[in-house]
Design a protein around this motif. Structure first.
Motif, PDB file in Angstrom:
ATOM      1  N   GLU A 170       0.964  -1.108   0.035  1.00 50.78           N
ATOM      2  CA  GLU A 170      -0.073   0.064   0.096  1.00 50.78           C
ATOM      3  C   GLU A 170       0.958   1.266   0.079  1.00 50.78           C
ATOM      4  OE1 GLU A 170      -3.901   1.528   2.434  1.00 50.78           O
ATOM      5  OE2 GLU A 170      -3.037  -0.160   2.926  1.00 50.78           O
ATOM      6  N   PHE A 171       0.653   2.201  -0.903  1.00 50.40           N
ATOM      7  CA  PHE A 171       1.599   3.317  -1.137  1.00 50.40           C
ATOM      8  C   PHE A 171       0.678   4.505  -1.335  1.00 50.40           C
ATOM      9  CE2 PHE A 171       3.363   6.732  -3.548  1.00 50.40           C
ATOM     10  CZ  PHE A 171       5.071   6.589  -3.252  1.00 50.40           C
ATOM     11  N   HIS A 172       0.762   5.574  -0.398  1.00 46.61           N
ATOM     12  CA  HIS A 172      -0.218   6.799  -0.611  1.00 46.61           C
ATOM     13  C   HIS A 172       0.853   8.199  -0.824  1.00 46.61           C
ATOM     14  CE1 HIS A 172      -3.681   4.706   0.442  1.00 46.61           C
ATOM     15  NE2 HIS A 172      -2.984   4.027   1.483  1.00 46.61           N
ATOM     16  N   TYR A 173       0.623   8.752  -1.804  1.00 46.86           N
ATOM     17  CA  TYR A 173       1.537  10.132  -1.927  1.00 46.86           C
ATOM     18  C   TYR A 173       0.349  11.197  -1.345  1.00 46.86           C
ATOM     19  CZ  TYR A 173       2.874  14.563  -3.696  1.00 46.86           C
ATOM     20  OH  TYR A 173       2.975  15.814  -3.666  1.00 46.86           O
ATOM     21  N   LEU A 174       0.645  11.985  -0.516  1.00 44.56           N
ATOM     22  CA  LEU A 174      -0.151  12.998   0.134  1.00 44.56           C
ATOM     23  C   LEU A 174       0.261  14.262  -0.702  1.00 44.56           C
ATOM     24  CD1 LEU A 174       0.115  10.951   2.226  1.00 44.56           C
ATOM     25  CD2 LEU A 174      -0.011  12.599   4.046  1.00 44.56           C
ATOM     26  N   SER A 175      -0.686  14.960  -1.499  1.00 46.42           N
ATOM     27  CA  SER A 175      -0.477  15.896  -2.194  1.00 46.42           C
ATOM     28  C   SER A 175       0.189  17.061  -1.423  1.00 46.42           C
ATOM     29  CB  SER A 175      -1.839  16.472  -2.761  1.00 46.42           C
ATOM     30  OG  SER A 175      -2.614  16.696  -1.763  1.00 46.42           O
ATOM     31  N   CYS A 176       0.796  17.954  -1.960  1.00 43.31           N
ATOM     32  CA  CYS A 176       1.254  19.160  -1.270  1.00 43.31           C
ATOM     33  C   CYS A 176       0.371  20.279  -0.662  1.00 43.31           C
ATOM     34  CB  CYS A 176       2.218  20.015  -2.426  1.00 43.31           C
ATOM     35  SG  CYS A 176       3.720  19.299  -2.780  1.00 43.31           S
ATOM     36  N   LEU A 177       0.887  21.263  -0.030  1.00 37.77           N
ATOM     37  CA  LEU A 177      -0.267  22.130   0.613  1.00 37.77           C
ATOM     38  C   LEU A 177      -0.932  22.666  -0.618  1.00 37.77           C
ATOM     39  CD1 LEU A 177       2.043  23.327   3.444  1.00 37.77           C
ATOM     40  CD2 LEU A 177       0.280  21.862   3.566  1.00 37.77           C
ATOM     41  N   ASN A 178      -0.543  23.159  -1.608  1.00 36.53           N
ATOM     42  CA  ASN A 178      -1.067  23.882  -2.809  1.00 36.53           C
ATOM     43  C   ASN A 178      -2.383  24.918  -2.378  1.00 36.53           C
ATOM     44  OD1 ASN A 178       0.267  22.216  -4.328  1.00 36.53           O
ATOM     45  ND2 ASN A 178      -1.257  20.603  -4.254  1.00 36.53           N
ATOM     46  N   GLU A 179      -3.243  24.843  -2.234  1.00 34.16           N
ATOM     47  CA  GLU A 179      -4.007  25.994  -1.969  1.00 34.16           C
ATOM     48  C   GLU A 179      -4.986  25.761  -0.728  1.00 34.16           C
ATOM     49  OE1 GLU A 179      -4.957  24.578  -5.679  1.00 34.16           O
ATOM     50  OE2 GLU A 179      -2.830  25.622  -5.825  1.00 34.16           O
ATOM     51  N   ARG A 180      -4.606  24.980   0.080  1.00 30.04           N
ATOM     52  CA  ARG A 180      -5.076  24.721   1.468  1.00 30.04           C
ATOM     53  C   ARG A 180      -5.243  25.993   2.274  1.00 30.04           C
ATOM     54  NH1 ARG A 180      -5.249  19.661   3.863  1.00 30.04           N
ATOM     55  NH2 ARG A 180      -5.184  20.926   5.891  1.00 30.04           N
ATOM     56  N   ASP A 181      -6.370  26.059   2.911  1.00 27.12           N
ATOM     57  CA  ASP A 181      -6.670  27.324   3.657  1.00 27.12           C
ATOM     58  C   ASP A 181      -5.849  27.610   4.654  1.00 27.12           C
ATOM     59  OD1 ASP A 181      -8.694  29.530   3.866  1.00 27.12           O
ATOM     60  OD2 ASP A 181      -8.798  28.525   5.826  1.00 27.12           O
ATOM     61  N   ASP A 182      -5.597  26.604   5.358  1.00 24.50           N
ATOM     62  CA  ASP A 182      -4.478  26.665   6.621  1.00 24.50           C
ATOM     63  C   ASP A 182      -3.180  27.074   6.111  1.00 24.50           C
ATOM     64  OD1 ASP A 182      -4.147  24.314   5.296  1.00 24.50           O
ATOM     65  OD2 ASP A 182      -4.127  23.040   7.073  1.00 24.50           O
ATOM     66  N   TRP A 183      -2.731  26.688   4.974  1.00 29.05           N
ATOM     67  CA  TRP A 183      -1.291  26.946   4.239  1.00 29.05           C
ATOM     68  C   TRP A 183      -1.634  28.460   3.829  1.00 29.05           C
ATOM     69  CZ3 TRP A 183       3.313  27.811   3.612  1.00 29.05           C
ATOM     70  CH2 TRP A 183       4.026  28.155   2.287  1.00 29.05           C
ATOM     71  N   ILE A 184      -2.379  28.994   3.220  1.00 24.68           N
ATOM     72  CA  ILE A 184      -2.416  30.312   2.816  1.00 24.68           C
ATOM     73  C   ILE A 184      -2.622  31.035   3.925  1.00 24.68           C
ATOM     74  CG2 ILE A 184      -3.793  32.010   1.399  1.00 24.68           C
ATOM     75  CD1 ILE A 184      -2.250  29.785  -0.259  1.00 24.68           C
TER      76      ILE A 184
END
Length: 367
Positions: free
Chosen positions: A314-328
């Protein structure tokens, strides 16, 4: 030394403005061999990126690399290209728009734009545009959480080269890094927790890999702090997630050439974990605030293949922060802290601007 750029027309009834310029690495204009070759030539010609004698490197770059790598890289870019264009450019442009809106809601009257160190839009192009719009104060905010001479310093080099050709220079501030910024760490931790909510946090036979972009080993030996800052980010993220040392690992991807790079290597780590019986890995890339070729193709596609073919389940890639509200929000907090002392919350009223213009004209100004 080349001559100065022409100064934009100045109006005495205009008010000085402040700006935030987000900076990222860059991207080819299209997923084609021609566009990739142009991009790679600019990128790999930077002495900050490749620190070997120029003559020898010129022969290697132009005689071998630029004749072989563009076609292969173009195929990889094509695999992740979005309808709107390059993933990196799409996400950074969205981040700039969201940051502009959030700073505006907080009362900061600033312009927010983005630039790329290599490719378009370039740093000199965007700095010239901001200056033409009346910006006399510009905050440079490279989207590299961990400082490196090959990334952050190179971006500042490009800005410095532009300043050398400007007669009436704006005030410049820089953000060196944000490897331990609380909002940035919190956003990363929230991203992992959300993933665990939908894919269950396993108790055994599990690793969270934190994959950072690699650099040649000699950069660490020569005093570049990047390696240490990556490990600091990893430690803080693990603490925020209450992970034990056996549950996570910091590793480095994107090795290029035959020289030793920062270790452990991500690809080798994935294969080794599968061989050791680790059934599941989740991979997050805390050094990339926006998804790009290195995350979407190298990790999500190639990394998955390496782990599964080595026996992982089982392999999962977690996407980057991109446009997440908490990151902005974290980005806005970072920018606001560095904007302190600049008059970003109010502009002179129209009457004051007109009075200033009248006084200037009385002393001989044309506008």
């Amino acid at each position: 030394m080349p001559g100065y750029f022409p100064e934009p027309a100045y109006r005495h009834d205009s008010s000085a403005k402040s700006a935030v310029l987000l900076i990222n690495l860059g991207t080819p204009a299209a997923p084609t061999a021609t566009a990739v070759r142009r991009y790679l030539k600019e990128f790999l010609s930077d002495p900050r990126v490749v620190e070997i004698p120029r003559t020898a490197w010129w022969l290697i770059l132009n005689g071998i690399i630029l004749n072989i790598r563009p076609r292969r890289s173009a195929e990889k870019y094509a695999a992740v290209w979005m309808a709107e264009g390059s993933p990196l450019r799409v996400h950074v442009e969205r981040q700039a728009k969201l940051l502009r809106g959030l700073l505006g809601q907080a009362g900061h009257r600033v312009l927010v734009d983005f630039a790329m160190r290599y490719g378009d839009p370039s740093i000199p192009e965007k700095l010239s545009r901001l200056k033409a719009e009346g910006c006399t104060r510009i905050l440079l905010l490279p989207l590299y959480p961990q400082y490196s001479a090959s990334t952050t310093a190179s971006a500042f080099d490009a800005a410095g080269a532009w300043l050398q050709r400007v007669r009436n220079q704006p005030e410049i501030r820089t953000v060196r890094n944000f490897a331990d910024h609380p909002g940035y760490i919190a956003a990363l931790a929230a991203r992992v927790r959300e993933h665990w909510c939908s894919h269950a946090r396993p108790d055994r036979s599990y690793r969270l890999l934190m994959s950072f972009h690699g650099l040649p080993r000699y950069t660490l030996d020569k005093g570049d702090p990047y390696h240490c800052e990556c490990h600091k980010t990893g430690r803080l993220l693990a603490e925020a997630l209450s992970l034990g040392q056996e549950q996570y690992q910091v590793c480095f991807q994107s090795r290029f050439g035959r020289a030793e790079w920062l270790q452990p290597y991500t690809a080798a780590t994935l294969k080794a974990l599968a061989a050791q019986g680790v059934q599941r890995v989740d991979v997050i890339c805390p050094g990339f605030p926006a998804d790009c070729l290195e995350t979407l193709e190298e990790i999500a596609i190639e990394g998955r293949s390496a782990f599964m073919q080595a026996g992982g389940r089982e392999f999962h890639y977690l996407s980057c922060l991109n446009e997440r509200d908490d990151w902005i929000h974290a980005l806005a907090d970072l920018a606001a802290n560095h904007l302190q002392g600049w008059p970003t919350r109010s502009f002179p009223d129209p009457a004051s601007r007109e009075l200033g213009a009248l006084r200037a004209r009385a002393m001989g100004a044309l506008s």
